[in-house]
Design a protein around this motif. Structure first.
Motif, PDB file in Angstrom:
ATOM      1  N   GLU A 129      -0.080  -2.216  -0.417  1.00 20.12           N
ATOM      2  CA  GLU A 129       0.302  -1.356  -1.535  1.00 20.12           C
ATOM      3  C   GLU A 129       0.208   0.136  -1.224  1.00 20.12           C
ATOM      4  OE1 GLU A 129      -2.227  -2.602  -4.729  1.00 20.12           O
ATOM      5  OE2 GLU A 129      -1.218  -4.538  -4.957  1.00 20.12           O
ATOM      6  N   ALA A 130      -0.455   0.504  -0.149  1.00 25.92           N
ATOM      7  CA  ALA A 130      -0.692   1.919   0.164  1.00 25.92           C
ATOM      8  C   ALA A 130       0.583   2.765   0.161  1.00 25.92           C
ATOM      9  CB  ALA A 130      -1.433   2.049   1.497  1.00 25.92           C
ATOM     10  N   PRO A 131       1.696   2.301   0.723  1.00 24.08           N
ATOM     11  CA  PRO A 131       2.900   3.147   0.728  1.00 24.08           C
ATOM     12  C   PRO A 131       3.431   3.480  -0.677  1.00 24.08           C
ATOM     13  CG  PRO A 131       3.128   1.371   2.320  1.00 24.08           C
ATOM     14  CD  PRO A 131       1.884   1.113   1.523  1.00 24.08           C
ATOM     15  N   THR A 132       3.128   2.652  -1.640  1.00 24.57           N
ATOM     16  CA  THR A 132       3.656   2.897  -2.986  1.00 24.57           C
ATOM     17  C   THR A 132       2.667   3.643  -3.880  1.00 24.57           C
ATOM     18  OG1 THR A 132       2.850   0.776  -3.820  1.00 24.57           O
ATOM     19  CG2 THR A 132       5.093   0.821  -2.876  1.00 24.57           C
ATOM     20  N   LEU A 133       1.446   3.851  -3.410  1.00 23.54           N
ATOM     21  CA  LEU A 133       0.428   4.519  -4.235  1.00 23.54           C
ATOM     22  C   LEU A 133       0.519   6.030  -4.089  1.00 23.54           C
ATOM     23  CD1 LEU A 133      -2.691   2.289  -3.435  1.00 23.54           C
ATOM     24  CD2 LEU A 133      -1.260   2.197  -5.477  1.00 23.54           C
TER      25      LEU A 133
ATOM     26  N   GLU B  64      -1.247   9.779  -3.748  1.00 18.79           N
ATOM     27  CA  GLU B  64      -2.338  10.244  -2.876  1.00 18.79           C
ATOM     28  C   GLU B  64      -3.697  10.042  -3.547  1.00 18.79           C
ATOM     29  OE1 GLU B  64      -4.151  11.575   0.469  1.00 18.79           O
ATOM     30  OE2 GLU B  64      -2.029  11.176   0.255  1.00 18.79           O
ATOM     31  N   SER B  65      -3.812  10.375  -4.817  1.00 17.50           N
ATOM     32  CA  SER B  65      -5.099  10.224  -5.517  1.00 17.50           C
ATOM     33  C   SER B  65      -5.483   8.746  -5.655  1.00 17.50           C
ATOM     34  CB  SER B  65      -5.054  10.894  -6.894  1.00 17.50           C
ATOM     35  OG  SER B  65      -4.117  10.247  -7.723  1.00 17.50           O
ATOM     36  N   GLN B  66      -4.494   7.873  -5.892  1.00 16.59           N
ATOM     37  CA  GLN B  66      -4.777   6.436  -5.979  1.00 16.59           C
ATOM     38  C   GLN B  66      -5.227   5.890  -4.624  1.00 16.59           C
ATOM     39  OE1 GLN B  66      -0.950   5.189  -7.509  1.00 16.59           O
ATOM     40  NE2 GLN B  66      -1.832   4.703  -9.528  1.00 16.59           N
ATOM     41  N   ARG B  67      -4.575   6.344  -3.549  1.00 17.09           N
ATOM     42  CA  ARG B  67      -4.967   5.908  -2.192  1.00 17.09           C
ATOM     43  C   ARG B  67      -6.411   6.325  -1.906  1.00 17.09           C
ATOM     44  NH1 ARG B  67       0.393   6.999  -0.356  1.00 17.09           N
ATOM     45  NH2 ARG B  67      -0.182   9.091   0.261  1.00 17.09           N
TER      46      ARG B  67
END
Length: 169
Positions: A79-83, A85-88
């Motif tokens: 899921e990292a590519p769709t999150l 920056e703050s969510q990552r």
């Protein structure tokens, strides 16, 4: 005069030569392998089973925690590519915190398990040493060794000790 003393000296040497083997036959040496006792004796096996049962629940919890952490990490990677920056950053921080907690619990369990293993091992060793003394006294051994670079198998009394230890329950 010197010639008279020489035959008596030879007689003394000859008497000593015959006496030394007689004395050597009276001295009995035995050997005991503690490693083998800890692997094969019923008391050691029982202690190991007791420890496994005692820590099985905590190990299962730790394994479950590790599996959940791995699953969350894999999910994050997908899921990292769709999150944003703050969510990552937030998810990374959560994963790091969970990993720290996992590592702390693993160390705690390992330390507890090692301490309990040492306690159980000490009890088995104390029983084994009592049995070694009993065998040594019953069979009139003068010396029992626990470590040696080489030992002739005829001096190894480990099997007798294991049998006596198993029968002493």
């Amino acid at each position: 005069m010197k010639y008279l003393k020489l035959p008596s000296l030879w007689a003394l040497v000859a008497a000593m030569a015959f006496a030394v083997p007689a004395m050597a036959q009276e001295f009995r040496v035995g050997f005991v392998s503690l490693d083998r006792i800890l692997r094969e004796a019923g008391a050691a096996k029982a202690a190991q089973a007791k420890l496994e049962q005692e820590f099985s629940r905590r190990e299962k919890e730790l394994n479950d925690m590790g599996a959940a952490l791995k699953s969350q990490s894999e999910r994050y990677e997908r899921e990292a590519p769709t999150l944003s920056e703050s969510q990552r950053q937030q998810r990374q921080k959560q994963l790091i915190d969970q990993d720290r907690e996992f590592q702390r619990k693993r160390r705690e369990i390992q330390e507890d398990m090692q301490a309990r293993k040492n306690e159980e091992l000490q009890q088995v060793l104390e029983r084994a040493n009592r049995v070694v003394r009993q065998v040594a006294e019953q069979e009139k051994y003068d010396l029992i060794l626990q470590e040696a670079v080489y030992i002739n198998p005829k001096h190894d009394i480990t099997e007798k000790v294991i049998k006596a230890l198993n029968n002493a329950r």
